[in-house]
Design a protein around this motif. Structure first.
Motif, PDB file in Angstrom:
ATOM      1  N   LYS A 181       0.808  -1.234   0.000  1.00  0.00           N
ATOM      2  CA  LYS A 181       0.000   0.000   0.000  1.00  0.00           C
ATOM      3  C   LYS A 181       0.837   1.278   0.000  1.00  0.00           C
ATOM      4  N   GLY A 182       1.986   1.214  -0.676  1.00  0.00           N
ATOM      5  CA  GLY A 182       2.841   2.386  -0.829  1.00  0.00           C
ATOM      6  C   GLY A 182       2.579   3.059  -2.162  1.00  0.00           C
ATOM      7  N   PRO A 183       3.281   4.157  -2.443  1.00  0.00           N
ATOM      8  CA  PRO A 183       3.082   4.885  -3.696  1.00  0.00           C
ATOM      9  C   PRO A 183       3.562   4.078  -4.909  1.00  0.00           C
ATOM     10  N   THR A 184       2.783   4.122  -5.975  1.00  0.00           N
ATOM     11  CA  THR A 184       3.135   3.372  -7.186  1.00  0.00           C
ATOM     12  C   THR A 184       3.200   4.238  -8.436  1.00  0.00           C
ATOM     13  N   ALA A 185       2.884   5.519  -8.341  1.00  0.00           N
ATOM     14  CA  ALA A 185       2.939   6.396  -9.523  1.00  0.00           C
ATOM     15  C   ALA A 185       4.363   6.420 -10.063  1.00  0.00           C
ATOM     16  N   ALA A 186       4.500   6.276 -11.374  1.00  0.00           N
ATOM     17  CA  ALA A 186       5.813   6.138 -12.010  1.00  0.00           C
ATOM     18  C   ALA A 186       6.720   7.348 -11.812  1.00  0.00           C
ATOM     19  N   ASP A 187       6.170   8.502 -11.476  1.00  0.00           N
ATOM     20  CA  ASP A 187       6.980   9.708 -11.282  1.00  0.00           C
ATOM     21  C   ASP A 187       7.305   9.974  -9.809  1.00  0.00           C
ATOM     22  N   THR A 188       7.005   9.023  -8.934  1.00  0.00           N
ATOM     23  CA  THR A 188       7.216   9.192  -7.496  1.00  0.00           C
ATOM     24  C   THR A 188       8.704   9.328  -7.159  1.00  0.00           C
ATOM     25  N   ASN A 189       9.003  10.333  -6.338  1.00  0.00           N
ATOM     26  CA  ASN A 189      10.335  10.521  -5.773  1.00  0.00           C
ATOM     27  C   ASN A 189      10.128  11.076  -4.364  1.00  0.00           C
ATOM     28  N   ILE A 190      10.189  10.185  -3.373  1.00  0.00           N
ATOM     29  CA  ILE A 190       9.946  10.560  -1.977  1.00  0.00           C
ATOM     30  C   ILE A 190      11.113  10.094  -1.120  1.00  0.00           C
ATOM     31  N   GLU A 191      11.668  11.000  -0.350  1.00  0.00           N
ATOM     32  CA  GLU A 191      12.722  10.645   0.595  1.00  0.00           C
ATOM     33  C   GLU A 191      12.076  10.399   1.955  1.00  0.00           C
ATOM     34  N   TYR A 192      12.209   9.182   2.449  1.00  0.00           N
ATOM     35  CA  TYR A 192      11.619   8.791   3.732  1.00  0.00           C
ATOM     36  C   TYR A 192      12.610   8.889   4.893  1.00  0.00           C
ATOM     37  N   THR A 193      13.832   9.275   4.636  1.00  0.00           N
ATOM     38  CA  THR A 193      14.839   9.360   5.698  1.00  0.00           C
ATOM     39  C   THR A 193      14.461  10.464   6.688  1.00  0.00           C
ATOM     40  N   ASP A 194      14.415  10.105   7.953  1.00  0.00           N
ATOM     41  CA  ASP A 194      14.145  11.055   9.036  1.00  0.00           C
ATOM     42  C   ASP A 194      15.499  11.594   9.504  1.00  0.00           C
ATOM     43  N   TRP A 195      15.840  12.799   9.046  1.00  0.00           N
ATOM     44  CA  TRP A 195      17.164  13.355   9.318  1.00  0.00           C
ATOM     45  C   TRP A 195      17.360  13.710  10.788  1.00  0.00           C
ATOM     46  N   LEU A 196      16.285  13.993  11.518  1.00  0.00           N
ATOM     47  CA  LEU A 196      16.419  14.227  12.958  1.00  0.00           C
ATOM     48  C   LEU A 196      16.805  12.924  13.669  1.00  0.00           C
ATOM     49  N   LYS A 197      16.298  11.817  13.162  1.00  0.00           N
ATOM     50  CA  LYS A 197      16.665  10.510  13.703  1.00  0.00           C
ATOM     51  C   LYS A 197      18.135  10.214  13.402  1.00  0.00           C
ATOM     52  N   VAL A 198      18.608  10.612  12.224  1.00  0.00           N
ATOM     53  CA  VAL A 198      20.020  10.437  11.875  1.00  0.00           C
ATOM     54  C   VAL A 198      20.882  11.303  12.800  1.00  0.00           C
ATOM     55  N   ASP A 199      20.423  12.519  13.113  1.00  0.00           N
ATOM     56  CA  ASP A 199      21.131  13.378  14.071  1.00  0.00           C
ATOM     57  C   ASP A 199      21.274  12.686  15.426  1.00  0.00           C
ATOM     58  N   SER A 200      20.183  12.109  15.894  1.00  0.00           N
ATOM     59  CA  SER A 200      20.189  11.412  17.181  1.00  0.00           C
ATOM     60  C   SER A 200      21.140  10.209  17.142  1.00  0.00           C
ATOM     61  N   TYR A 201      21.138   9.503  16.035  1.00  0.00           N
ATOM     62  CA  TYR A 201      22.044   8.363  15.848  1.00  0.00           C
ATOM     63  C   TYR A 201      23.505   8.826  15.908  1.00  0.00           C
ATOM     64  N   ALA A 202      23.812   9.949  15.268  1.00  0.00           N
ATOM     65  CA  ALA A 202      25.177  10.492  15.316  1.00  0.00           C
ATOM     66  C   ALA A 202      25.581  10.792  16.762  1.00  0.00           C
ATOM     67  N   ASP A 203      24.664  11.374  17.524  1.00  0.00           N
ATOM     68  CA  ASP A 203      24.950  11.654  18.938  1.00  0.00           C
ATOM     69  C   ASP A 203      25.207  10.355  19.705  1.00  0.00           C
ATOM     70  N   ASN A 204      24.414   9.321  19.401  1.00  0.00           N
ATOM     71  CA  ASN A 204      24.600   8.031  20.070  1.00  0.00           C
ATOM     72  C   ASN A 204      25.934   7.392  19.694  1.00  0.00           C
ATOM     73  N   ILE A 205      26.330   7.535  18.447  1.00  0.00           N
ATOM     74  CA  ILE A 205      27.633   7.011  18.014  1.00  0.00           C
ATOM     75  C   ILE A 205      28.753   7.762  18.716  1.00  0.00           C
ATOM     76  N   ASP A 206      28.615   9.074  18.822  1.00  0.00           N
ATOM     77  CA  ASP A 206      29.632   9.890  19.483  1.00  0.00           C
ATOM     78  C   ASP A 206      29.844   9.407  20.933  1.00  0.00           C
TER      79      ASP A 206
END
Length: 177
Positions: free
Chosen positions: A146-171
């Protein structure tokens, strides 16, 4: 300050993009960071911490990820280390954690190495950039889930705030973590 290695296996570039972002965040936190493809010749002895990032393609992590882990398991177990998976299933609220994501669970079941820190990030869905075979397979999977199927779809699902938190956890990651 740590000397950190980020190793990545990326198919369509989102995992590499996340690694580049992590690299900048970790440098800003005062670390030395080097990112490298998993296929590069890498000496883990030079680094204090190791992060492995891998994308999913057609339902699986690339076999080279497991080969790398097997070849470097001893070093990975002696250093603070982490693994993250990038996949489109992580776009779903009930499948966006290491504990609930089926690809991360499959990784943990298959991998001889258990990282001290594990995370999942949503990937990028960009049908126009895929070849016809990948586009067809991914559209079918998206239709089934049940995700997008239109042939022109371009969606970034990356949650960059979550990546920020991950960087802090790695640090903050240490052998005792």
């Amino acid at each position: 300050m740590s000397n950190i290695l980020i190793v990545y296996s990326s198919v369509h570039g989102q995992t590499r993009k996340i690694c580049a972002y992590l690299e900048q965040k970790l440098i800003a936190l005062g670390n030395q960071v080097q990112a490298a493809s998993i296929s590069d010749d890498i000496d883990l002895a030079e680094f204090d911490k190791v992060i492995i990032g891998a994308s999913i393609r057609h339902g699986k992590h690339n076999p080279v990820v497991y080969d790398f882990i097997e070849a470097h398991q001893d070093a990975l177990e002696k250093k603070p280390s982490s693994f993250f998976s990038v996949n489109l299933v992580a776009r779903k609220p009930l499948k966006n954690t290491a504990e609930t994501n089926p690809y991360m669970q499959a990784f943990m079941d298959k991998s001889p190495w258990l990282p001290a820190l594990a995370e999942v990030f949503g990937g990028n869905l960009n049908y126009p950039s895929y070849g016809i075979v990948d586009r067809s397979i991914i559209r079918f999977i998206m239709w089934m889930t049940k995700g997008p199927t239109a042939a022109d779809t371009n969606i970034e699902y990356t949650d960059w705030l979550k990546v920020d938190s991950y960087a802090d956890n790695i640090d903050q990651l240490s052998l005792e973590s």
